[in-house]
Design a protein around this motif. Structure first.
Motif, PDB file in Angstrom:
ATOM      1  N   ASP A  66      11.762   9.073  -3.610  1.00 46.24           N
ATOM      2  CA  ASP A  66      10.156   9.351  -3.605  1.00 46.24           C
ATOM      3  C   ASP A  66      10.164  11.106  -3.187  1.00 46.24           C
ATOM      4  OD1 ASP A  66       7.343   8.881  -3.493  1.00 46.24           O
ATOM      5  OD2 ASP A  66       7.728   9.559  -1.321  1.00 46.24           O
ATOM      6  N   TYR A  67      11.060  11.414  -2.128  1.00 48.83           N
ATOM      7  CA  TYR A  67      11.051  12.821  -1.472  1.00 48.83           C
ATOM      8  C   TYR A  67      11.629  13.748  -2.852  1.00 48.83           C
ATOM      9  CZ  TYR A  67      12.128  16.842   1.198  1.00 48.83           C
ATOM     10  OH  TYR A  67      12.193  18.094   1.406  1.00 48.83           O
ATOM     11  N   LEU A  79      20.576   5.738  -8.493  1.00 51.26           N
ATOM     12  CA  LEU A  79      20.783   4.907  -7.277  1.00 51.26           C
ATOM     13  C   LEU A  79      21.863   3.780  -7.259  1.00 51.26           C
ATOM     14  CD1 LEU A  79      16.834   4.176  -6.399  1.00 51.26           C
ATOM     15  CD2 LEU A  79      18.434   5.721  -5.205  1.00 51.26           C
ATOM     16  N   LEU A  80      22.524   3.458  -6.117  1.00 51.87           N
ATOM     17  CA  LEU A  80      23.664   2.484  -6.162  1.00 51.87           C
ATOM     18  C   LEU A  80      23.230   1.320  -5.476  1.00 51.87           C
ATOM     19  CD1 LEU A  80      26.440   4.924  -4.920  1.00 51.87           C
ATOM     20  CD2 LEU A  80      25.779   4.229  -7.104  1.00 51.87           C
ATOM     21  N   THR A  81      23.161   0.265  -6.077  1.00 49.37           N
ATOM     22  CA  THR A  81      22.846  -1.206  -5.523  1.00 49.37           C
ATOM     23  C   THR A  81      23.664  -2.086  -5.094  1.00 49.37           C
ATOM     24  OG1 THR A  81      22.545  -2.192  -7.557  1.00 49.37           O
ATOM     25  CG2 THR A  81      20.861  -0.939  -6.949  1.00 49.37           C
ATOM     26  N   GLY A  82      23.586  -2.989  -4.660  1.00 51.99           N
ATOM     27  CA  GLY A  82      24.687  -4.103  -4.185  1.00 51.99           C
ATOM     28  C   GLY A  82      24.963  -4.717  -5.383  1.00 51.99           C
ATOM     29  N   MET A  93      14.389   1.342 -11.009  1.00 54.72           N
ATOM     30  CA  MET A  93      14.052   1.858 -12.443  1.00 54.72           C
ATOM     31  C   MET A  93      12.576   1.931 -12.167  1.00 54.72           C
ATOM     32  SD  MET A  93      16.924   2.459 -13.738  1.00 54.72           S
ATOM     33  CE  MET A  93      16.296   2.969 -15.032  1.00 54.72           C
ATOM     34  N   ALA A  94      11.832   1.080 -11.940  1.00 54.96           N
ATOM     35  CA  ALA A  94      10.268   1.080 -11.647  1.00 54.96           C
ATOM     36  C   ALA A  94       9.841   2.101 -10.832  1.00 54.96           C
ATOM     37  CB  ALA A  94       9.756  -0.277 -11.303  1.00 54.96           C
ATOM     38  N   ALA A  95      10.615   2.693  -9.834  1.00 53.96           N
ATOM     39  CA  ALA A  95      10.418   3.726  -8.880  1.00 53.96           C
ATOM     40  C   ALA A  95      10.623   5.039  -9.590  1.00 53.96           C
ATOM     41  CB  ALA A  95      10.998   3.382  -7.780  1.00 53.96           C
ATOM     42  N   PHE A 100      20.698   2.860 -12.395  1.00 48.98           N
ATOM     43  CA  PHE A 100      21.526   2.486 -11.247  1.00 48.98           C
ATOM     44  C   PHE A 100      22.597   2.002 -11.668  1.00 48.98           C
ATOM     45  CE2 PHE A 100      19.499  -0.757 -13.652  1.00 48.98           C
ATOM     46  CZ  PHE A 100      20.489  -1.918 -13.455  1.00 48.98           C
ATOM     47  N   LEU A 101      23.432   1.717 -10.512  1.00 49.80           N
ATOM     48  CA  LEU A 101      24.758   1.125 -10.555  1.00 49.80           C
ATOM     49  C   LEU A 101      25.020   0.336  -9.687  1.00 49.80           C
ATOM     50  CD1 LEU A 101      26.935   4.858 -11.349  1.00 49.80           C
ATOM     51  CD2 LEU A 101      26.404   2.877 -13.300  1.00 49.80           C
ATOM     52  N   GLU A 102      26.029  -0.699  -9.787  1.00 49.63           N
ATOM     53  CA  GLU A 102      26.129  -1.802  -9.050  1.00 49.63           C
ATOM     54  C   GLU A 102      27.284  -1.191  -8.177  1.00 49.63           C
ATOM     55  OE1 GLU A 102      26.661  -5.481 -10.536  1.00 49.63           O
ATOM     56  OE2 GLU A 102      24.610  -5.647 -11.239  1.00 49.63           O
TER      57      GLU A 102
END
Length: 407
Positions: A66-67, A79-82, A93-95, A100-102
């Motif tokens: 957001d920043y 962004l990196l997700t679990g 993705m909505a944000a 994104f990558l796991e």
């Protein structure tokens, strides 16, 4: 293309491993352990992309996303997700995340997404720079293309000449664009709203010359091939310069000093013109400008013909750079028009190549082949060719080859 990647992860071990992966891919990794630590680096026009873990103590990855978008809405954030955290990935993705990558992610997956984001970022920043140039109203930036130091120097010299207000002598090889540079000088000057008249000096009589001069009162008269102005008209031109009212910009492909020595050109007129001179560098002196100019000419020709611009491959660029271009930008423009219209090169386009040109073609093909064999990993390609890394990068720059295009 920009190569900077801001990597944010609170886990030091993960941060170090991902940083090494990026560095092995010849990327400039800047690491941080938290949002607070990296905040000052994220600013409008950031020359790179951001890769951030989502789950971090304090300000998490969504806050960082957001920043970043408040600073620059077009800044790519990955962004990196679990592993298996589908809801989190959907939210990312909505944000507005670029992708994104796991975790843990394979090195190839990480570098592929980062390279795609960097290409997107490079295009965004280039478009912004071009738009800014157009909005400044700077004719030198709008009309004289090129990324080399010589191109920068040419634009700067045009601005200096425009501000000086003196008469100007522009020299260059045939086809180098002398008349365009003359127009740039006029448009950058305080006479830009007045008349700009282009005339060939060959065979120009006294009466006609005087008519053109007075018709340009308050503006600029450009006389191309000034050395071909008849002797009697040269004397008349000196009188007109004394009279004032217009500004003279003269063009020549010859050495006027030698013309003066041979008696073919007026010494007094030459001394007036030599006060402010602009020399246009030949394409052979600035090969890094050839791809930039060719892409511009192709896009221009395709637009005029109502066609989609064709793809300009590395092989096409390498072939262009390997040529001497004695016809300079005029010849390059003709080649671009043929390319845009799908006409190809003329049958004799490749004939008459000298040893240096042929060696350049071979060298270029070897560089491309090494990059293909190593999947675009520049360090590995340099080792295959047994070249120092810096030498390898210098050669890539010389031929306009981008390692990332082979990944």
């Amino acid at each position: 293309m920009t190569r900077r990647v801001l990597l944010v992860d609170d886990d030091a071990a993960v941060r170090e491993a991902l940083g090494q992966t990026l560095e092995l891919a010849d990327l400039d990794a800047v690491t941080a352990g938290s949002f607070v630590e990296c905040k000052e680096l994220i600013e409008p026009g950031f020359e790179g992309v951001v890769v951030s873990d989502i789950r971090m103590p304090g300000r998490d990855g969504f806050h960082l996303l957001d920043y970043a978008h408040r600073q620059d809405p077009e800044l790519p954030v990955i962004l990196l997700t679990g592993e298996g955290d589908i809801p989190m990935a959907v939210r990312a993705m909505a944000a507005g995340a670029f992708d994104f990558l796991e975790k843990p992610c394979a090195p190839g997956d990480l570098t592929a997404v980062v390279e795609r984001a960097l290409r997107t970022r490079t295009l965004v920043l280039e478009n912004r720079r071009l738009k800014a140039q157009l909005e400044t109203g700077d004719a030198a930036a709008r009309m004289l293309f090129g990324i080399s130091r010589k191109a920068d120097g040419l634009r700067a010299r045009c601005r200096v000449a425009a501000r000086a207000g003196t008469d100007v002598l522009i020299s260059g090889a045939p086809g180098s664009g002398i008349s365009k540079v003359a127009e740039v000088v006029h448009l950058c000057s305080n006479r830009s709203k007045a008349a700009f008249e282009k005339r060939s000096a060959a065979g120009l009589g006294r009466a006609t010359l005087a008519e053109f001069w007075r018709g340009c009162a308050g503006g600029t008269l450009f006389l191309d091939e000034i050395c071909q102005l008849p002797k009697d008209s040269q004397l008349a031109l000196i009188d007109l310069l004394d009279e004032g009212g217009a500004r003279l910009v003269a063009g020549t492909v010859r050495d006027l000093a030698r013309e003066v020595e041979s008696g073919a050109f007026s010494a007094e007129l030459f001394y007036r013109l030599e006060v402010m001179q602009i020399h246009i560098p030949a394409l052979a002196e600035r090969p890094e400008d050839i791809p930039v100019l060719f892409r511009h000419y192709v896009a221009q020709a395709a637009e005029q013909a109502g066609l989609e611009p064709p793809e300009i491959t590395d092989e096409v660029v390498s072939g262009l750079i390997a040529r001497d271009w004695p016809g300079n930008t005029r010849a390059l423009m003709s080649a671009a028009m043929r390319f845009a219209l799908g006409l190809g090169e003329s049958e004799d386009a490749g004939e008459g190549l000298g040893l240096a040109e042929r060696l350049a073609q071979v060298e270029c093909s070897l560089l491309v082949e090494a990059l293909r064999r190593t999947n675009g990993q520049a360090s590995a390609a340099a080792q295959v060719l047994k070249l120092p890394r810096k030498t390898f990068y210098d050669k890539l720059a010389k031929y306009g080859i981008r390692a990332e295009d082979y990944r």
